[in-house]
Write an enzyme that holds these catalytic residues in place. Structure first.
Site, PDB file in Angstrom:
ATOM      1  N   SER A  74       0.856  -1.184   0.000  1.00 21.25           N
ATOM      2  CA  SER A  74       0.000   0.000   0.000  1.00 21.25           C
ATOM      3  C   SER A  74       0.894   1.236   0.000  1.00 21.25           C
ATOM      4  O   SER A  74       1.648   1.446  -0.943  1.00 21.25           O
ATOM      5  CB  SER A  74      -0.953  -0.027   1.201  1.00 21.25           C
ATOM      6  OG  SER A  74      -1.811   1.098   1.206  1.00 21.25           O
ATOM      7  N   THR A  75       0.859   2.039   1.060  1.00 16.06           N
ATOM      8  CA  THR A  75       1.642   3.264   1.125  1.00 16.06           C
ATOM      9  C   THR A  75       3.126   2.971   0.917  1.00 16.06           C
ATOM     10  O   THR A  75       3.710   2.161   1.624  1.00 16.06           O
ATOM     11  CB  THR A  75       1.448   3.950   2.488  1.00 16.06           C
ATOM     12  OG1 THR A  75       0.054   4.049   2.767  1.00 16.06           O
ATOM     13  CG2 THR A  75       2.068   5.331   2.496  1.00 16.06           C
ATOM     14  N   HIS A 135      -2.748  -1.119  -3.207  1.00 14.51           N
ATOM     15  CA  HIS A 135      -3.864  -0.196  -2.977  1.00 14.51           C
ATOM     16  C   HIS A 135      -3.660   1.059  -3.818  1.00 14.51           C
ATOM     17  O   HIS A 135      -2.700   1.799  -3.616  1.00 14.51           O
ATOM     18  CB  HIS A 135      -3.941   0.204  -1.499  1.00 14.51           C
ATOM     19  CG  HIS A 135      -4.139  -0.954  -0.572  1.00 14.51           C
ATOM     20  ND1 HIS A 135      -3.891  -0.871   0.783  1.00 14.51           N
ATOM     21  CD2 HIS A 135      -4.564  -2.225  -0.797  1.00 14.51           C
ATOM     22  CE1 HIS A 135      -4.163  -2.029   1.355  1.00 14.51           C
ATOM     23  NE2 HIS A 135      -4.564  -2.878   0.415  1.00 14.51           N
ATOM     24  N   MET A 179      -0.051   1.012   5.185  1.00 13.45           N
ATOM     25  CA  MET A 179      -0.784   1.205   6.434  1.00 13.45           C
ATOM     26  C   MET A 179      -1.847   0.119   6.586  1.00 13.45           C
ATOM     27  O   MET A 179      -2.287  -0.489   5.622  1.00 13.45           O
ATOM     28  CB  MET A 179      -1.451   2.583   6.441  1.00 13.45           C
ATOM     29  CG  MET A 179      -2.453   2.811   5.326  1.00 13.45           C
ATOM     30  SD  MET A 179      -3.075   4.488   5.318  1.00 13.45           S
ATOM     31  CE  MET A 179      -4.115   4.451   3.841  1.00 13.45           C
ATOM     32  N   ASP A 209      -4.037  -5.144   5.979  1.00 16.64           N
ATOM     33  CA  ASP A 209      -4.555  -5.925   4.863  1.00 16.64           C
ATOM     34  C   ASP A 209      -3.581  -7.043   4.481  1.00 16.64           C
ATOM     35  O   ASP A 209      -2.403  -6.796   4.220  1.00 16.64           O
ATOM     36  CB  ASP A 209      -4.793  -5.003   3.660  1.00 16.64           C
ATOM     37  CG  ASP A 209      -5.519  -5.707   2.526  1.00 16.64           C
ATOM     38  OD1 ASP A 209      -6.208  -6.711   2.794  1.00 16.64           O
ATOM     39  OD2 ASP A 209      -5.400  -5.240   1.378  1.00 16.64           O
TER      40      ASP A 209
END
Length: 363
Positions: free
Chosen positions: A182-183, A209, A303, A306
């Site tokens: 993600s991030t 993401h 973050m 998941d």
């Protein structure tokens, strides 16, 4: 208090974002109307985190970001439009050192703040505690800057390697590598995929993401950097060795074992999962069609949690799991949750994850 600098040339957007973050109660918000004001504020009263619009007069957001990362590196969340140009700008921002990007809603923004606001707050909170990548070397940033002016020097192309036609997941001991992030994920994917050989005997499936308009350009960029063929999954696709498959944004990707072989399918985003494309749902579907010993799970910077529960189950059932180290993660949320749950078989620095994947596949 989190010191936030909002940089946007729109008075309406500054007011809306000011109200949004003021309502959170733990943000101290300052404003800049353009890149020049942002750079002045950067030195006069350094913020903890910055939101930065891409499209601004005089000095655009990318030029401002470049200066920020040279003069006083600070976590930045870029706001970009949901257009092809916006996607290209978003990827350039990540190359230059932005922690994350968010897609600005089109039309009447004030009517869509309930949709736009919560994920922005979440991203800004994560960015405020982010670790700026020590791998963001000047040479990498100079290439990103040059690319925006049409002067980029392309990376040295790897020697041509014959690509396999692929092993069907139902045959022999073929298996699957699943990567979730993600991030901070796109630069991490650069590092991992560029380290994998074209002859990797298992296909790679990636859930990053990201908005749907951004994943296609990201796949094309990764394809240029990797010896693997990298594509965005836009239709039912039979997985092949030597290929990497990027889940489409704003949806989920699931796996099905069909007569032609292991197949990746797009599915509407499941509201039971918070982030999309969902790493958790992807891994759950893989465990439903393959033995755990034929799956390698990799959880990288991002973050939230998941993918951590499903990868913990994967390890418990005999599969192999790799978590990115805290020291090399922009945000040690997802891999950190995997480690805390006891689901990480290995914890590796980013520059060793590609090698760890090859060892896991060979094992």
């Amino acid at each position: 208090m989190i010191k936030l600098l909002v940089v946007d040339d729109s008075p309406l957007m500054r007011r809306l974002l000011g109200d949004l973050f003021a309502a959170e109660g733990d943000f101290q918000v300052a404003f800049a109307r353009n890149g020049a004001e942002a750079l002045a504020a950067l030195h006069a009263d350094p913020p903890d985190v910055i939101t930065l619009d891409v499209q601004m007069p005089e000095m655009d957001g990318l030029a401002c970001l470049d200066r920020i990362m040279l003069e006083r590196p600070t976590p930045v969340v870029m706001a970009s439009s949901l257009t092809l140009q916006g996607a290209a700008e978003a990827l350039s921002a990540l190359e230059l050192g932005a922690v994350d990007v968010i897609a600005k809603p089109s039309g009447a923004v004030s009517l869509r703040m309930d949709e736009f606001g919560p994920p922005l707050v979440e991203k800004v909170r994560a960015a405020a505690g982010a670790r700026l990548s020590t791998a963001r070397r000047l040479g990498e940033r100079m290439r990103a800057r040059a690319a925006r002016t049409g002067l980029a020097q392309t990376r040295t192309a790897p020697a041509p390697t014959p690509r396999l036609r692929g092993l069907r997941a139902g045959a022999g001991e073929a298996g699957l590598v699943i990567i979730g992030c993600s991030t901070g994920g796109p630069p991490a994917l650069d590092a991992v995929l560029s380290a994998l050989p074209a002859h990797l005997p298992w296909p790679v499936v990636i859930a990053q993401h990201m908005p749907g308009s951004f994943t296609g350009p990201l796949a094309r960029r990764l394809d240029q950097l990797s010896a693997l063929s990298v594509v965005e999954v836009t239709e039912p696709t039979v997985l092949q060795a030597g290929w990497a498959y990027l889940a489409r944004g704003d949806a989920d990707l699931i796996l099905s074992l069909r007569r032609d072989g292991l197949t990746a399918l797009n599915a509407p985003a499941d509201p039971d999962h918070r982030w999309h494309p969902s790493v958790e749902r992807l891994m759950e579907s893989a465990l439903s069609v393959l033995p755990a010993r034929r799956i390698v799970g990799v959880l990288m910077t991002g973050m939230g949690n998941d993918g951590a529960p499903a990868m913990t189950r994967l390890r418990a059932q005999g599969g192999q799991t790799i978590a990115q180290s805290e020291a090399t993660s922009v945000v040690w949320g997802m891999p950190g949750e995997l480690v805390r749950a006891g689901g990480a078989g290995r914890v590796e620095d980013l520059d060793r994850i590609g090698e760890a994947v090859m060892q896991a596949v060979a094992a």
